[in-house]
Design an enzyme around this catalytic site. Structure first.
Site, PDB file in Angstrom:
ATOM      1  N   CYS A 195       0.843  -1.194   0.000  1.00 46.31           N
ATOM      2  CA  CYS A 195       0.000   0.000   0.000  1.00 46.31           C
ATOM      3  C   CYS A 195       0.881   1.246   0.000  1.00 46.31           C
ATOM      4  O   CYS A 195       1.556   1.539   1.000  1.00 46.31           O
ATOM      5  CB  CYS A 195      -0.916   0.011   1.226  1.00 46.31           C
ATOM      6  SG  CYS A 195      -2.057   1.407   1.258  1.00 46.31           S
ATOM      7  N   PRO A 196       0.909   2.001  -1.091  1.00 42.92           N
ATOM      8  CA  PRO A 196       1.713   3.237  -1.094  1.00 42.92           C
ATOM      9  C   PRO A 196       1.143   4.323  -0.198  1.00 42.92           C
ATOM     10  O   PRO A 196       1.880   5.234   0.212  1.00 42.92           O
ATOM     11  CB  PRO A 196       1.698   3.652  -2.566  1.00 42.92           C
ATOM     12  CG  PRO A 196       0.450   3.054  -3.129  1.00 42.92           C
ATOM     13  CD  PRO A 196       0.237   1.770  -2.390  1.00 42.92           C
TER      14      PRO A 196
END
Length: 457
Positions: A195-196
Site C-alpha cells: 500500500c503506497p
C-alpha cells in the site's frame, strides 16, 4: 686518522605469539579504535528504509505516505479550528471531544501500520541456499539433456493441497500465503498487498492495524462531512446558504475533500471487511485461490469455520514476533573473533588469519615457543603442500618486528630471552609467492614474501 670501528651489539630477538591482537597500530604510537558494532538493519538486503536505529521500518517510496498524513492533518485541523467552536457552542461539546479521540486513533493506527515490520521472512544464508539447491536437484535421465529442477513443493492443510513456491531472490520455499513484494524486495508472511498510501507492505504483523486504520478513517470522513453540513445548515438558518458558505470557507474545503474521499475509503473498508470475514487476503482474492469459481472442492483451508471466528482471529489474535531482528547485532565471522577451546572450556586468544590464496585452508598450530597461524597451500606444480607461517619478533628496544632477523646464508640461530631454550635446527627460508627462491632480501616484509619455517626434532 683511522678510527677503530665501534663495536656493534648483537641484536637478540624474542619470538612473540601471533595469536594475540596488539592494542597498538603498526606505528606503535596510536591505539586501534574498537570496531563499531553493526546492527542488522544497516546491512538489510531488502529495499527498505530504517529510522530511529532500526525501530522504524518503511518502504523507500514514502512520498504518498506523507501526502496521506498531510491530507488527514490539514482536513482535521480545519474542522477543529473553524467548525468545532461553533458546534460546541450551539450543539454540544461532545462533538469536538469525539472528533479529537477519533483523529488520534486514526493517526496511531496509520503510524503503527507504516512503521512496523509487516512480517518479512529472512533470506537464506549461503549454506542454507546451497543445501536447498542440493535437495531440489534432479538427475537428468537422458545424457546431454537438461531438465530443470522443480521449484514447487506441495503440502496438505486440512485436506487441501497447497503449493509452496521457491523464491529465486530469497533462496527459500515461501510458507503458505506468503509472497514476494517487488517494491520492497522481500518475502512477506500472509502477504496482502503493498500500500503506497501507508508507505509499507501489508502483511501478517500489521494487517489488523491497516484494517482498523481504513475503518476508522472512513468513520472520520463521514463524521467530518456530517458535522460540516450541520454547521452550514445552522448558519443558513440565520441567513441564506450562500452567505453561510461565504462566512465559513474552510467548511466548504472540508466538505469537498471528504466528499471525494469518502467513496474510496468506505469502499476499501467494505472490501477488507469481506476479506476479514472470509479469512482471505487481497492477493488470494485477486488470484481466485479459494473462490467458488475454481470448484467447490477448492475451499479455504485457513478459514476458522465462521465469520465471528475469522474476525476474532484477525483482529484479536496475538501478533507474531519479528523474524528479522532489525536491531540485533551482526555476528562477525568466527575466523576473526576470539573463541573458546571446546575441550578445555578456556578462552583462547587464537585468531585465524585469513589469507587470499587459491585453495588455502586456515590452520592454527601451537609449538613450545608460541602460537603461529599457518596456511598450507598446494604448489602450482602439484609437488606437495608448502607451509607458510607468520611469526613476529620483539627487538631489545621493545618494538614489534614482523621481519626475519639477519641471516647468514639461508639459516641463522635465534637468541631467546628469559632463558628459553629455542627449538633445534630452526631454518628460515625465503620463498616468494611465485615459488622462486629469494635470498637477497632477508628483510622483505610478510606482505610480499612468505617464510617457510621447519623444525627438526
Amino acid at each position: 686518522m683511522d678510527t677503530a670501528p665501534l663495536p656493534v651489539k648483537e641484536s637478540s630477538y624474542v619470538a612473540v605469539a601471533t595469536d594475540r591482537v596488539s592494542e597498538y597500530s603498526d606505528t606503535g604510537s596510536t591505539k586501534k579504535m574498537p570496531k563499531k558494532m553493526i546492527r542488522k538493519w544497516e546491512v538489510f538486503p531488502g529495499r527498505n528504509k530504517f529510522c530511529c536505529n532500526g525501530r522504524i521500518m518503511m518502504a523507500r517510496q514514502t512520498g504518498i505516505f506523507y501526502f496521506t498524513c498531510i491530507l488527514i492533518v490539514v482536513t482535521s485541523g480545519l474542522f477543529f479550528g473553524f467548525d468545532c467552536p461553533y458546534l460546541a457552542k450551539n450543539v454540544t461539546p461532545a462533538i469536538p471531544a469525539f472528533g479529537i479521540a477519533l483523529f488520534i486513533f486514526v493517526m496511531s493506527t496509520l503510524f503503527r501500520t507504516s512503521f512496523s515490520d509487516p512480517g518479512v521472512i529472512p533470506r537464506a544464508s549461503p549454506d542454507e541456499a546451497a543445501d536447498i539447491e542440493k535437495q531440489i536437484e534432479v538427475p537428468n535421465s537422458t545424457p546431454g539433456t537438461y531438465r530443470p529442477p522443480p521449484r514447487t513443493k506441495e503440502v496438505v492443510i486440512k485436506g487441501q493441497v497447497v503449493k509452496l513456491k521457491y523464491c529465486f531472490t530469497c533462496k527459500i520455499f515461501r510458507p503458505p500465503r506468503a509472497s514476494h513484494c517487488s517494491l520492497c524486495d522481500n518475502c512477506v508472511e500472509r502477504f496482502d498487498h503493498h500500500c503506497p498510501w501507508v508507505g509499507n507492505c501489508v502483511g501478517r504483523r500489521n494487517y489488523r492495524y491497516f484494517y482498523l486504520f481504513i475503518l476508522s478513517l472512513s468513520i472520520l470522513c463521514i463524521y467530518i462531512f456530517a458535522c460540516v453540513l450541520t454547521h452550514l445548515i445552522l448558519r443558513s438558518q440565520e441567513d441564506n446558504f450562500l452567505h453561510a458558505m461565504r462566512d465559513s470557507p474552510a467548511s466548504v474545503i472540508e466538505a469537498i475533500i471528504c466528499f471525494f474521499s469518502v467513496w474510496s475509503v468506505v469502499g476499501l473498508a467494505g472490501f477488507h471487511t469481506y476479506l476479514v470475514a472470509s479469512e482471505q487476503t487481497t492477493n488470494e482474492d485477486i488470484k481466485g485461490s479459494y473462490s467458488a469459481k475454481r470448484g467447490q472442492e477448492n475451499f479455504n483451508p485457513f478459514s476458522q469455520g465462521s465469520i465471528f471466528r475469522n474476525c476474532l482471529g484477525v483482529l484479536c489474535g496475538p501478533t507474531p514476533p519479528s523474524l528479522i531482528d532489525s536491531r540485533g547485532f551482526v555476528i562477525p565471522d568466527s575466523s576473526q573473533t576470539q573463541g573458546v577451546n571446546a575441550s578445555t572450556g578456556k578462552e583462547s586468544n587464537a585468531v585465524n588469519v585469513k589469507h587470499e590464496y587459491y585453495g588455502s585452508t586456515n590452520n592454527t598450530k601451537t609449538n613450545n615457543v608460541g602460537t603461529n597461524t599457518a596456511n598450507h597451500v598446494t604448489g602450482s606444480n602439484g609437488s606437495g603442500p608448502v607451509m607458510k607461517q607468520m611469526i613476529s619478533y620483539q627487538t631489545p628496544d621493545g618494538s614489534i618486528n614482523s621481519r626475519l632477523p639477519p641471516t647468514n646464508g639461508n639459516s641463522s640461530a635465534v637468541a631467546y630471552k628469559d632463558s628459553q631454550s629455542p627449538p633445534q635446527n630452526v631454518t628460515y627460508t625465503e620463498v616468494s609467492e611465485g615459488g622462486r627462491w629469494n635470498s637477497n632480501d632477508p628483510y622483505s616484509s610478510l606482505g610480499s614474501q612468505t617464510q617457510q619455517q621447519s623444525f627438526h626434532t
